[in-house]
Motif scaffolding. Sequence first.
Motif, PDB file in Angstrom:
ATOM      1  N   GLU A  49      13.950  -2.038  14.597  1.00  0.00           N
ATOM      2  CA  GLU A  49      13.034  -2.820  13.763  1.00  0.00           C
ATOM      3  C   GLU A  49      12.632  -2.005  12.537  1.00  0.00           C
ATOM      4  O   GLU A  49      12.462  -0.784  12.610  1.00  0.00           O
ATOM      5  CB  GLU A  49      11.800  -3.194  14.594  1.00  0.00           C
ATOM      6  N   GLU A  50      12.463  -2.674  11.401  1.00  0.00           N
ATOM      7  CA  GLU A  50      12.008  -2.010  10.188  1.00  0.00           C
ATOM      8  C   GLU A  50      10.562  -1.531  10.363  1.00  0.00           C
ATOM      9  O   GLU A  50       9.740  -2.189  11.006  1.00  0.00           O
ATOM     10  CB  GLU A  50      12.078  -2.966   8.997  1.00  0.00           C
ATOM     11  N   LEU A  51      10.232  -0.368   9.749  1.00  0.00           N
ATOM     12  CA  LEU A  51       8.878   0.173   9.855  1.00  0.00           C
ATOM     13  C   LEU A  51       7.857  -0.774   9.240  1.00  0.00           C
ATOM     14  O   LEU A  51       6.737  -0.911   9.741  1.00  0.00           O
ATOM     15  CB  LEU A  51       8.812   1.552   9.171  1.00  0.00           C
ATOM     16  N   THR A  52       8.245  -1.454   8.161  1.00  0.00           N
ATOM     17  CA  THR A  52       7.305  -2.361   7.510  1.00  0.00           C
ATOM     18  C   THR A  52       6.881  -3.492   8.449  1.00  0.00           C
ATOM     19  O   THR A  52       5.745  -3.970   8.385  1.00  0.00           O
ATOM     20  CB  THR A  52       7.945  -2.951   6.247  1.00  0.00           C
ATOM     21  N   THR A  53       7.786  -3.901   9.326  1.00  0.00           N
ATOM     22  CA  THR A  53       7.443  -4.947  10.300  1.00  0.00           C
ATOM     23  C   THR A  53       6.380  -4.441  11.266  1.00  0.00           C
ATOM     24  O   THR A  53       5.410  -5.144  11.578  1.00  0.00           O
ATOM     25  CB  THR A  53       8.691  -5.377  11.079  1.00  0.00           C
ATOM     26  N   GLY A  54       6.543  -3.201  11.731  1.00  0.00           N
ATOM     27  CA  GLY A  54       5.556  -2.634  12.638  1.00  0.00           C
ATOM     28  C   GLY A  54       4.213  -2.419  11.968  1.00  0.00           C
ATOM     29  O   GLY A  54       3.159  -2.621  12.588  1.00  0.00           O
ATOM     30  N   LEU A  55       4.227  -2.006  10.694  1.00  0.00           N
ATOM     31  CA  LEU A  55       2.963  -1.798   9.978  1.00  0.00           C
ATOM     32  C   LEU A  55       2.228  -3.123   9.783  1.00  0.00           C
ATOM     33  O   LEU A  55       0.998  -3.198   9.930  1.00  0.00           O
ATOM     34  CB  LEU A  55       3.244  -1.135   8.622  1.00  0.00           C
ATOM     35  N   ALA A  56       2.966  -4.183   9.477  1.00  0.00           N
ATOM     36  CA  ALA A  56       2.337  -5.487   9.315  1.00  0.00           C
ATOM     37  C   ALA A  56       1.748  -5.974  10.634  1.00  0.00           C
ATOM     38  O   ALA A  56       0.658  -6.558  10.674  1.00  0.00           O
ATOM     39  CB  ALA A  56       3.359  -6.494   8.786  1.00  0.00           C
ATOM     40  N   ARG A  57       2.451  -5.718  11.721  1.00  0.00           N
ATOM     41  CA  ARG A  57       1.931  -6.118  13.028  1.00  0.00           C
ATOM     42  C   ARG A  57       0.647  -5.350  13.361  1.00  0.00           C
ATOM     43  O   ARG A  57      -0.326  -5.917  13.882  1.00  0.00           O
ATOM     44  CB  ARG A  57       2.999  -5.867  14.097  1.00  0.00           C
ATOM     45  N   LEU A  58       0.629  -4.059  13.068  1.00  0.00           N
ATOM     46  CA  LEU A  58      -0.570  -3.264  13.316  1.00  0.00           C
ATOM     47  C   LEU A  58      -1.731  -3.754  12.463  1.00  0.00           C
ATOM     48  O   LEU A  58      -2.882  -3.845  12.941  1.00  0.00           O
ATOM     49  CB  LEU A  58      -0.282  -1.783  13.028  1.00  0.00           C
ATOM     50  N   ALA A  59      -1.466  -4.091  11.209  1.00  0.00           N
ATOM     51  CA  ALA A  59      -2.541  -4.567  10.334  1.00  0.00           C
ATOM     52  C   ALA A  59      -3.162  -5.850  10.879  1.00  0.00           C
ATOM     53  O   ALA A  59      -4.392  -6.012  10.881  1.00  0.00           O
ATOM     54  CB  ALA A  59      -1.997  -4.778   8.917  1.00  0.00           C
ATOM     55  N   ARG A  60      -2.317  -6.769  11.362  1.00  0.00           N
ATOM     56  CA  ARG A  60      -2.846  -8.016  11.921  1.00  0.00           C
ATOM     57  C   ARG A  60      -3.665  -7.748  13.178  1.00  0.00           C
ATOM     58  O   ARG A  60      -4.744  -8.315  13.374  1.00  0.00           O
ATOM     59  CB  ARG A  60      -1.693  -8.972  12.248  1.00  0.00           C
ATOM     60  N   THR A  61      -3.153  -6.885  14.028  1.00  0.00           N
ATOM     61  CA  THR A  61      -3.867  -6.585  15.278  1.00  0.00           C
ATOM     62  C   THR A  61      -5.174  -5.863  14.996  1.00  0.00           C
ATOM     63  O   THR A  61      -6.200  -6.125  15.652  1.00  0.00           O
ATOM     64  CB  THR A  61      -2.966  -5.724  16.182  1.00  0.00           C
ATOM     65  N   PHE A  62      -5.162  -4.967  14.021  1.00  0.00           N
ATOM     66  CA  PHE A  62      -6.365  -4.228  13.611  1.00  0.00           C
ATOM     67  C   PHE A  62      -7.408  -5.205  13.065  1.00  0.00           C
ATOM     68  O   PHE A  62      -8.604  -5.111  13.367  1.00  0.00           O
ATOM     69  CB  PHE A  62      -5.953  -3.188  12.570  1.00  0.00           C
ATOM     70  N   ALA A  63      -6.968  -6.178  12.283  1.00  0.00           N
ATOM     71  CA  ALA A  63      -7.900  -7.117  11.654  1.00  0.00           C
ATOM     72  C   ALA A  63      -8.611  -7.980  12.688  1.00  0.00           C
ATOM     73  O   ALA A  63      -9.790  -8.323  12.527  1.00  0.00           O
ATOM     74  CB  ALA A  63      -7.155  -7.990  10.647  1.00  0.00           C
ATOM     75  N   GLU A  64      -7.926  -8.361  13.770  1.00  0.00           N
ATOM     76  CA  GLU A  64      -8.519  -9.259  14.753  1.00  0.00           C
ATOM     77  C   GLU A  64      -9.200  -8.516  15.899  1.00  0.00           C
ATOM     78  O   GLU A  64      -9.730  -9.150  16.810  1.00  0.00           O
ATOM     79  CB  GLU A  64      -7.430 -10.173  15.325  1.00  0.00           C
ATOM     80  N   ALA A  65      -9.207  -7.183  15.852  1.00  0.00           N
ATOM     81  CA  ALA A  65      -9.788  -6.393  16.937  1.00  0.00           C
ATOM     82  C   ALA A  65     -11.315  -6.408  16.861  1.00  0.00           C
ATOM     83  O   ALA A  65     -11.910  -6.673  15.808  1.00  0.00           O
ATOM     84  CB  ALA A  65      -9.256  -4.961  16.871  1.00  0.00           C
TER      85      ALA A  65
END
Length: 733
Positions: A685-701
């Motif tokens: 998986e591309e790193l940018t995909t993982g960073l976007a996933r982390l940002a979404r999870t961080f925002a809803e935490a």
Amino acid sequence: MTRVGGPGAGGDAATLGDPVALVGGTSPADLSVVAGGASAAVLLVDLATRTVVHANPVAEQLAPGVELPVGLDRWSDVADLRDVDGAALSGTGHPLSRVARSLPVAGQAVSAARLSELGRRREPLWVVALPMLGAPALADHALVAFLPLSRREAARDAADAAQAQAQVRDRAVLATGMSFTVADARSGDAPLVWVNPAFTAMTGYSLQEAVGRNCRFLQGPGTDRAAVAAVGRALAAGEELTVTLLNHRKDGTAFWNQLTLSPVHGPDGELTHYVGIQTDVTARVAADDERDRALAAERTARAQAEAARRDAEESRGRLELLAEATSRLAVTLDVAECRQRLLDVAVPVLADWALVIATDEHGSVADVTARHRDPARAGDLHRYVEHWATALAPGPVRATLLGGEHARRISDYDAEERRRERETWVNDAAVLELSDALGAASVLLVTLPGRQGSEDVLALVRGPGRSRHTEDDLHVAVDLGRRAGLIIDNARLYGEQHRIAATLQNSLLPHLPAIPGVRAAARYRASESGARVGGDFYELIDLPGEAVGLAVGDVVGHDVMAAAAMGHLRGLLRASAWDTTGPSPETVLDRVDRLLDGLGMTTMATLAYARATPAEDGTWLLEHATAGHPPLMVRSPDGRVDALDDVHGLMLGVQPTARAGARRRLVPGSTVLAYTDGLVERRGEELTTGLARLARTFAEAPQDVEGLCEHLLARLGDTDDDVAFVALQLGPR
């Protein structure tokens, strides 16, 4: 159909129900195969009145519901007779019309549509009809027989054969290929009242010589009495019968006669006659006998070859079992999984159920892994294991566990005298009852030796329904135990090393200090595989001047050395960051890099470091720099998440270089997240995909930092790499 009566009795006779009869082996011109052993529909027709006056049960099924006597054409209409192509029969070409005109029907293909024992589809039939000239009381009658053909092609072949023969002989003689007899069922001895020319050709007895006599005159000393008795029972019961028996011609020569008897009833349902269809099957019986002798010789030779091959196959099977065990066990370094895989290989080849018994340094049972070939018995096996582990007393099992024996075979485990001995092996009688319920007739006990001795024992149990273990089985089990023991020992040693490394790593991770004005939480999780330990770490430093230092890093490697190097790097980082002058993050990273180079340390690592300082206006100044590490993330109080990717730098330990830093003003309530790549990177998986996933999870935490960390770990912590992260929430001043 059976064949009895003499030596060489063999298989069924060929019939038109058998495609081979007309297509392979037997010439289509040989119409004698039409008789066969199949059920035939038989009619006796009064030629003067053109009515059917007698019919057998099969004929009644062809034209159900018809009461005798009935007109010949009416019977044909009810039976729905057609030619083999499905076209309706014409009046002049109707085979029954021809016989009504006293013309013989030597053979014609038709088909019937009624459900009967002849079949469930429209079945092709072969019609043979002969005026019964010379028959007492039946001279003005004709015999009509409908014989089943298995396929339309067979009907065509038979029709072609009839046509070909018609060119060289009178059509009335064509029926000599099929021998018909009619016997009077109302007379006590069932004498013959008519035979066709084929009977004379086959037996040598003329119509005059046969009429008035029972067919037993064809019998001889070699005729089996069981066959004669079967014929007698069928005649007495009014039942159909097909039997092959040894008969004799007028000249004394013997032949095998396939006889089919069919009862024929009159209008009132009374049994009036028996129609017999007889076929000379001597050639076929001789061929069957020769085939049987050849088959017997082949079986003997095959048995000898199989006996000679069995040892080689068993040897190859043992080698395949051992090779499979080695390949399946070697792919894991988890001890529990190794034990389970060992049982998967052993069951059911060597056992119906099996145990791997693990012991401690004192020989006491520490753990038991079990498997039964029947998954439905898993509960029973679990109860047995629970009792067994605590009930073990001195005996062969404990002797094997303690190293007194390396292997033992108990092939009479279920013998009564052995049971009395088994009662001394345990101190809980329920164990014996449970093992008997599971099925225990033969047992193998082998040790699984490691480098420092035996710590595991493999118990292989077969139930009463299987062959007992042999010495060969024991040799295979011993070899299997040696291989499995070394592999399990390797997994055990690896597990111990991993636990040491994990303990070291966890001991080097800090307890977050309580710092006024901020709240912090952190998490660390080793990789899900449990096979590696690495250098992931986090750090929170209470710096002079109310500043707070935040760092996260990842040392290259996944072993004890990486964990130790991580401890050194943390020390250098803390020493470089603690300074009353308040060095910037880029300066701190430069110092750490120069120290690694100057001290000759070969450590390579990524590192992100940030310094948060309260400002007079109530905000916070966040300074940050990175050494090849994923960017820090900041969540504002309104939930917006930003990645601090405005600075980049070379990882530590490559080459000391001047680094750039960046600054950002944050309002109170902002949360800074520092993390290692295990939280974002996924295979393929591309790193940018993982960073976007982390940002979404961080925002809803959750806002709370502890809840935030649990949320991130639950959503993103399932990975094959180590994960470390720390969250810092900046409070109001």
